[in-house]
Write a protein that holds these residues in place. Structure first.
Motif, PDB file in Angstrom:
ATOM      1  N   PRO A 303      32.572  53.287  28.915  1.00 10.26           N
ATOM      2  CA  PRO A 303      33.996  53.143  29.231  1.00 10.26           C
ATOM      3  C   PRO A 303      34.763  52.456  28.123  1.00 10.26           C
ATOM      4  CG  PRO A 303      32.637  52.377  31.042  1.00 10.26           C
ATOM      5  CD  PRO A 303      31.727  52.620  29.899  1.00 10.26           C
ATOM      6  N   PRO A 305      37.343  49.808  26.415  1.00 14.06           N
ATOM      7  CA  PRO A 305      37.505  48.378  26.670  1.00 14.06           C
ATOM      8  C   PRO A 305      38.578  48.063  27.714  1.00 14.06           C
ATOM      9  CG  PRO A 305      37.369  48.790  24.324  1.00 14.06           C
ATOM     10  CD  PRO A 305      37.393  50.114  24.983  1.00 14.06           C
ATOM     11  N   THR A 306      39.612  48.882  27.755  1.00 14.52           N
ATOM     12  CA  THR A 306      40.635  48.658  28.773  1.00 14.52           C
ATOM     13  C   THR A 306      40.856  49.958  29.525  1.00 14.52           C
ATOM     14  OG1 THR A 306      41.720  47.175  27.223  1.00 14.52           O
ATOM     15  CG2 THR A 306      42.964  47.798  29.167  1.00 14.52           C
ATOM     16  N   ARG A 307      40.757  49.908  30.841  1.00 15.86           N
ATOM     17  CA  ARG A 307      40.958  51.147  31.594  1.00 15.86           C
ATOM     18  C   ARG A 307      42.247  51.125  32.407  1.00 15.86           C
ATOM     19  NH1 ARG A 307      35.833  51.115  34.891  1.00 15.86           N
ATOM     20  NH2 ARG A 307      35.207  49.205  33.824  1.00 15.86           N
ATOM     21  N   VAL A 356      51.852  47.292  40.923  1.00 12.86           N
ATOM     22  CA  VAL A 356      51.660  46.547  39.680  1.00 12.86           C
ATOM     23  C   VAL A 356      50.215  46.710  39.227  1.00 12.86           C
ATOM     24  CG1 VAL A 356      53.454  44.857  40.106  1.00 12.86           C
ATOM     25  CG2 VAL A 356      51.169  44.478  40.997  1.00 12.86           C
ATOM     26  N   GLU A 357      49.947  46.153  38.043  1.00 13.43           N
ATOM     27  CA  GLU A 357      48.618  46.294  37.456  1.00 13.43           C
ATOM     28  C   GLU A 357      47.538  45.758  38.384  1.00 13.43           C
ATOM     29  OE1 GLU A 357      48.393  45.004  33.417  1.00 13.43           O
ATOM     30  OE2 GLU A 357      46.258  44.602  33.567  1.00 13.43           O
ATOM     31  N   ARG A 361      44.016  47.498  39.612  1.00 19.30           N
ATOM     32  CA  ARG A 361      42.708  46.891  39.371  1.00 19.30           C
ATOM     33  C   ARG A 361      41.948  46.700  40.663  1.00 19.30           C
ATOM     34  NH1 ARG A 361      41.570  44.580  34.489  1.00 19.30           N
ATOM     35  NH2 ARG A 361      43.311  44.613  33.034  1.00 19.30           N
ATOM     36  N   PHE A 373      28.786  51.553  39.143  1.00 16.30           N
ATOM     37  CA  PHE A 373      28.232  50.878  37.977  1.00 16.30           C
ATOM     38  C   PHE A 373      26.708  50.953  37.962  1.00 16.30           C
ATOM     39  CE2 PHE A 373      27.652  48.296  34.485  1.00 16.30           C
ATOM     40  CZ  PHE A 373      26.774  47.270  34.783  1.00 16.30           C
ATOM     41  N   ARG A 384      17.665  54.643  27.265  1.00 12.29           N
ATOM     42  CA  ARG A 384      17.112  53.751  26.251  1.00 12.29           C
ATOM     43  C   ARG A 384      15.601  53.812  26.207  1.00 12.29           C
ATOM     44  NH1 ARG A 384      20.711  49.942  24.972  1.00 12.29           N
ATOM     45  NH2 ARG A 384      21.233  49.418  27.103  1.00 12.29           N
TER      46      ARG A 384
ATOM     47  N   THR B 235      20.091  44.965  26.151  1.00 14.94           N
ATOM     48  CA  THR B 235      20.079  45.143  27.600  1.00 14.94           C
ATOM     49  C   THR B 235      21.407  44.755  28.216  1.00 14.94           C
ATOM     50  OG1 THR B 235      18.947  43.028  27.628  1.00 14.94           O
ATOM     51  CG2 THR B 235      17.628  44.964  28.130  1.00 14.94           C
ATOM     52  N   TYR B 238      25.525  47.342  27.509  1.00 19.74           N
ATOM     53  CA  TYR B 238      26.198  48.312  28.364  1.00 19.74           C
ATOM     54  C   TYR B 238      27.006  47.611  29.439  1.00 19.74           C
ATOM     55  CZ  TYR B 238      26.831  52.768  30.724  1.00 19.74           C
ATOM     56  OH  TYR B 238      27.355  53.897  31.275  1.00 19.74           O
ATOM     57  N   ASP B 239      26.433  46.535  29.988  1.00 22.93           N
ATOM     58  CA  ASP B 239      27.164  45.765  30.997  1.00 22.93           C
ATOM     59  C   ASP B 239      28.462  45.234  30.404  1.00 22.93           C
ATOM     60  OD1 ASP B 239      24.684  44.422  33.140  1.00 22.93           O
ATOM     61  OD2 ASP B 239      24.418  45.926  31.592  1.00 22.93           O
ATOM     62  N   GLN B 241      30.219  46.444  28.051  1.00 23.97           N
ATOM     63  CA  GLN B 241      31.215  47.498  27.861  1.00 23.97           C
ATOM     64  C   GLN B 241      31.947  47.790  29.159  1.00 23.97           C
ATOM     65  OE1 GLN B 241      28.544  50.352  26.231  1.00 23.97           O
ATOM     66  NE2 GLN B 241      29.281  50.026  24.171  1.00 23.97           N
ATOM     67  N   TRP B 242      31.238  47.723  30.267  1.00 19.08           N
ATOM     68  CA  TRP B 242      31.881  47.971  31.548  1.00 19.08           C
ATOM     69  C   TRP B 242      32.772  46.806  31.950  1.00 19.08           C
ATOM     70  CZ3 TRP B 242      31.861  51.650  35.570  1.00 19.08           C
ATOM     71  CH2 TRP B 242      31.268  52.859  35.215  1.00 19.08           C
ATOM     72  N   GLN B 243      32.351  45.597  31.585  1.00 24.57           N
ATOM     73  CA  GLN B 243      33.131  44.432  31.994  1.00 24.57           C
ATOM     74  C   GLN B 243      34.341  44.210  31.103  1.00 24.57           C
ATOM     75  OE1 GLN B 243      32.481  43.075  34.747  1.00 24.57           O
ATOM     76  NE2 GLN B 243      30.545  44.161  35.000  1.00 24.57           N
ATOM     77  N   ALA B 244      34.376  44.924  29.987  1.00 29.29           N
ATOM     78  CA  ALA B 244      35.440  44.665  29.009  1.00 29.29           C
ATOM     79  C   ALA B 244      36.823  44.782  29.609  1.00 29.29           C
ATOM     80  CB  ALA B 244      35.299  45.618  27.827  1.00 29.29           C
ATOM     81  N   THR B 245      36.982  45.747  30.521  1.00 25.84           N
ATOM     82  CA  THR B 245      38.323  45.948  31.052  1.00 25.84           C
ATOM     83  C   THR B 245      38.751  44.796  31.948  1.00 25.84           C
ATOM     84  OG1 THR B 245      39.744  47.597  32.040  1.00 25.84           O
ATOM     85  CG2 THR B 245      37.688  47.184  33.151  1.00 25.84           C
ATOM     86  N   TRP B 246      37.772  44.021  32.439  1.00 25.72           N
ATOM     87  CA  TRP B 246      38.143  42.890  33.298  1.00 25.72           C
ATOM     88  C   TRP B 246      38.433  41.649  32.483  1.00 25.72           C
ATOM     89  CZ3 TRP B 246      39.059  44.069  38.182  1.00 25.72           C
ATOM     90  CH2 TRP B 246      38.469  45.222  38.694  1.00 25.72           C
ATOM     91  N   ASP B 248      40.505  41.192  29.964  1.00 21.43           N
ATOM     92  CA  ASP B 248      41.900  40.849  29.670  1.00 21.43           C
ATOM     93  C   ASP B 248      42.736  40.747  30.927  1.00 21.43           C
ATOM     94  OD1 ASP B 248      42.155  43.463  30.344  1.00 21.43           O
ATOM     95  OD2 ASP B 248      42.572  44.160  28.338  1.00 21.43           O
ATOM     96  N   GLU B 249      42.083  40.537  32.051  1.00 27.83           N
ATOM     97  CA  GLU B 249      42.860  40.393  33.281  1.00 27.83           C
ATOM     98  C   GLU B 249      43.490  39.004  33.350  1.00 27.83           C
ATOM     99  OE1 GLU B 249      42.277  41.235  38.009  1.00 27.83           O
ATOM    100  OE2 GLU B 249      40.593  40.436  36.898  1.00 27.83           O
ATOM    101  N   ASN B 252      46.474  38.054  30.593  1.00 32.32           N
ATOM    102  CA  ASN B 252      47.721  38.763  30.842  1.00 32.32           C
ATOM    103  C   ASN B 252      48.327  38.357  32.162  1.00 32.32           C
ATOM    104  OD1 ASN B 252      47.772  40.155  28.541  1.00 32.32           O
ATOM    105  ND2 ASN B 252      47.045  42.085  29.390  1.00 32.32           N
ATOM    106  N   PRO B 254      49.970  39.296  35.572  1.00 31.56           N
ATOM    107  CA  PRO B 254      49.952  40.524  36.369  1.00 31.56           C
ATOM    108  C   PRO B 254      51.338  41.140  36.422  1.00 31.56           C
ATOM    109  CG  PRO B 254      49.789  38.589  37.771  1.00 31.56           C
ATOM    110  CD  PRO B 254      49.701  38.104  36.388  1.00 31.56           C
ATOM    111  N   GLY B 255      51.364  42.413  36.301  1.00 31.30           N
ATOM    112  CA  GLY B 255      52.660  43.100  36.349  1.00 31.30           C
ATOM    113  C   GLY B 255      53.312  43.115  34.984  1.00 31.30           C
ATOM    114  N   LYS B 256      52.705  43.920  34.089  1.00 30.16           N
ATOM    115  CA  LYS B 256      53.238  43.951  32.714  1.00 30.16           C
ATOM    116  C   LYS B 256      54.273  45.043  32.623  1.00 30.16           C
ATOM    117  CE  LYS B 256      51.389  44.988  28.377  1.00 30.16           C
ATOM    118  NZ  LYS B 256      50.253  45.182  27.551  1.00 30.16           N
TER     119      LYS B 256
END
Lengths: 459, 256
Positions: A303, A305-307, A356-357, A361, A373, A384, B235, B238-239, B241-246, B248-249, B252, B254-256
């Motif tokens: 994914p 970095p920001t979704r 809102v965002e 989320r 996940f 792997r 190991t 990958y985790d 990468q999935w958590q990356a979107t959380w 910048d919560e 920031n 809320p409500g940009k």
């Protein structure tokens, strides 16, 4: 080609749609209610959502949004394009998305996996008569989904989106600039769902970040009749360093030809070499065929970095929802589109409120991550462990010969649920896995040692 | 002729030998061992097919005609049509040879031919399989339905594997552990006066023992330290990468 009749499908939202359509459009009075939550600013015009990208993800999102009574615009730049894609979808997708069976070109009931040392395993001995992997043409599937979204009330716009202006304040809308019929136009919307694939423009405009992509390269080969008979219900998977250093090569049957292809992440410059290798491995079976098309496409590996940022959410390939190990993306694209659409409908209460965002989320991202996940992580571990070296690949093929492994794999794949297994068999499978891995890696190590020995002897 | 064959792949080597020796033929032999055999095959292929253009669908010689378009990467362009000028003939890499060995019968090893003193010589089977897989790796063969391979490493019994691979390594590791153990016990005794039996009752000593055993098991070569660090990172990658979107919560609003 798209002259199939659209069968009336029982859709969960059908009743809702009918009741909403009978409502009259409310007058333009803006009410400001001092609310407990900041998101309850009620505006009387409906929420406007643009879904950019009309593939499975976009169409599913648009369908759900439109059924929820939201003003939906679905942008698609090239509705007739045939996307380079495996085109395989699991059984659960047929049910969940009500896909009629006349769209299916082939029902694959047998799969062969071939190891680097040509150990061939028949995968599919445990499939029940009603279980199969459906192979469809992407243009047929995408078209069907788009038309269904249109039926529910979404507005299809055939246009290329050129630019997206981010809003200046919290309440101002997003401006989408697009070209349609050689005319520049723009549209103001409140929420955007980015479903425009691996090279997503929406992702770029919200600076969602980059992800590593694998490249999938395939050639469509038309085979003579007798050779095509072999691939009637059979797909093949080849593993080996010669065909791909970190993925697999495939032969998938399509409507009247086969697609022979391979993919890689780390070694993209050698993709042609890998393609030659897979053609060689399949040589006796494609002898006499002619290549009718060559295509390639990036496949996201993980994914972005920001979704979600602001009131923009990414779904499908744009978000990077492709599993490792098998490279499956169609089902997850459609499912994420639907989930995002449902999230918007829920958070905005059928388009009555702005969102809102945090809403996106909470309702979409959190739910998606919680549900899928683990699946993605598990496939990452598999990739792997088993795709890293020839030893691992040999072990994978050996394991796939076991019936229990086959049954569990297919059940998990076809129904997207953790298959219920027998604990005793699970332990046996774990031990077999460890055993196979150890043995094949030992053989691999011995191969390296013998290679070094012969090298030193020569020198 | 040899120069023409190797020029595409080894440009750096071609000028120097010809300048210094003047005998390019001989000097190439010196460079043979440095290249794994696999690359040579591709060189031969590239040179042999240069310039031999082919028309579409010639039935027997070059069965599959490829009309490759140049831009085969990136976003899906409109359907690729056959407008590319260079029609390359399809190259089937690798010869027609298949793996030949008198003991390889019907897609598996004929265990009767490995008999030694009335019992099967499993070590020889393992060696033969290693050779076969090495050969297959260097000369990928097309899989054929007429002669399927059915040999599975599980045919070789577990004790054969243990005897040959596990036991020597186990001996090595046990030896290391014993040496470390003896000297650590002596060292601790000399420092604290606590004898071996009393050491085993102490929590700190037990921890040291655990660390020593784990160290001997996990770190067997110098490179293992790096490998372990990378493994840990991998190991969790990958985790992340999935958590990356959380991530910048929180910064920031809320409500940009």
């Amino acid at each position: 080609m798209a002259a199939h009749k659209v069968t009336p499908v029982q859709h969960p939202f059908q009743n809702l749609t009918q009741s909403l359509k009978s409502k009259t459009f409310q007058p333009q009075t803006i009410k400001c209610i001092p609310a407990v939550r900041t998101s309850t600013i009620i505006i009387s015009s409906k929420l406007r959502v643009a879904v950019i990208g009309g593939g499975p993800a976009g169409s599913s999102a648009a369908e759900v949004l439109a059924s929820g009574g939201i003003e939906t615009y679905l942008f698609e730049r090239n509705p007739e394009a045939a996307k380079p894609c495996g085109g395989a979808i699991p059984l659960c997708m047929l049910d969940e998305f009500s896909i009629p069976s006349h769209l299916i070109d082939r029902k694959v009931t047998q799969m062969k996996i071939i190891s680097p040392s040509n150990l061939t395993v028949d995968f599919g001995k445990t499939l029940k008569p009603h279980e199969f992997i459906s192979m469809l043409r992407r243009e047929v599937l995408d078209n069907f989904l788009r038309l269904r979204a249109k039926e529910r009330g979404a507005t299809l716009i055939k246009a290329l989106v050129t630019n997206i202006e981010l809003p200046i304040s919290e309440k101002s809308p997003y401006m989408i600039h697009y070209i349609s019929n050689n005319t520049h136009s723009s549209l103001a919307v409140d929420v955007i769902v980015g479903a425009d694939g691996a090279n997503s423009k929406v992702a770029k405009s919200i600076k969602a970040g980059d992800y590593t992509c694998a490249i999938a390269f395939q050639e469509r080969i038309k085979l003579p009749e007798d050779k095509m008979k072999y691939y009637e219900n059979l797909a093949e998977m080849y593993v080996g360093d010669d065909v791909s250093p970190d993925f697999y090569a495939w032969v998938f049957p399509k409507c009247d030809h086969v697609a022979v292809g391979t993919g890689t992440v780390c070694s993209k410059q050698n993709i042609k070499q890998f393609q030659r290798a897979i053609r060689n491995r399949v040589k006796p079976k494609i002898h006499g065929g002619e290549i009718i098309k060559v295509e390639a496409h990036p496949i996201p590996e993980h994914p972005r970095p920001t979704r979600v940022r602001g009131r923009v959410a990414l779904v499908g390939d744009a978000a990077g929802y492709v599993t490792k190990c098998s490279g499956e993306g169609i089902y997850f694209a459609a499912k994420s589109g639907r989930m995002c659409g449902e999230a918007i409908v829920r958070a905005s209460e059928n388009g009555e409120k702005t969102i809102v965002e945090a809403d996106l989320r909470r309702e979409y991202l959190r739910k998606w991550d919680d549900e899928y996940f683990c699946t993605f992580k598990f496939l990452d571990i598999l990739q792997r462990v088993f795709y890293g070296s020839n030893g691992g690949r040999e072990a994978l093929v050996e394991l796939c010969g076991k019936e229990y492994v086959q049954r569990m794999t297919f059940e998990s794949y076809l129904y997207k649920k953790l298959a219920k297994g027998n604990p005793l068999e699970d332990v046996k499978m774990a031990m077999d896995t460890v055993g196979s891995l150890i043995r094949c890696n030992i053989v691999g190590r011995e191969m390296m040692d013998s290679f070094d020995k012969t090298m030193t002897l020569r020198m | 002729m040899s120069m023409a064959i190797f020029s595409p792949k080894i440009p750096s080597l071609t000028p120097s030998p010809s300048q210094s020796h003047g005998k390019p033929h001989v000097s190439f032999k010196l460079y043979f061992p440095l290249r794994p055999t696999r690359k040579l095959r591709f060189d031969l292929l590239v040179s042999s097919d240069n310039g031999s253009g082919v028309a579409a669908t010639v039935p027997d010689e070059t069965p599959v005609s490829s009309e490759e378009s140049v831009g085969s990467n990136g976003s899906p362009p409109p359907p690729l049509t056959a407008t590319d000028p260079v029609a390359e003939p399809v190259k089937f890499v690798g010869g027609e040879s298949s793996f030949e060995d008198p003991r390889w019968v019907g897609g598996t090893w004929d265990l009767k031919q490995f008999a030694k003193d009335g019992k099967t010589d499993w070590d020889a089977v393992i060696d033969a399989e290693v050779k076969r897989r090495k050969w297959m790796e260097n000369n990928p063969q097309s899989s054929s339905n007429k002669n399927p391979v059915v040999f599975d490493t599980s045919i070789i019994p577990w004790w054969a594997w243990m005897k040959r691979f596990h036991l020597p390594e186990a001996e090595l590791l046990n030896g290391r552990a014993a040496m470390i153990g003896f000297f650590m016990a002596y060292f601790v005794d000399s420092l604290t006066g606590v004898g071996l039996v009393d050491q085993m009752g102490n929590f700190f000593c037990k921890t040291l023992l655990f660390v020593a055993v784990a160290g001997v098991l996990l770190i067997r070569k110098n490179e293992d330290l790096e490998t372990l660090k990378k493994l840990l990172e991998e190991t969790t990658f990958y985790d992340k990468q999935w958590q990356a979107t959380w991530q910048d919560e929180t910064p920031n609003s809320p409500g940009k």
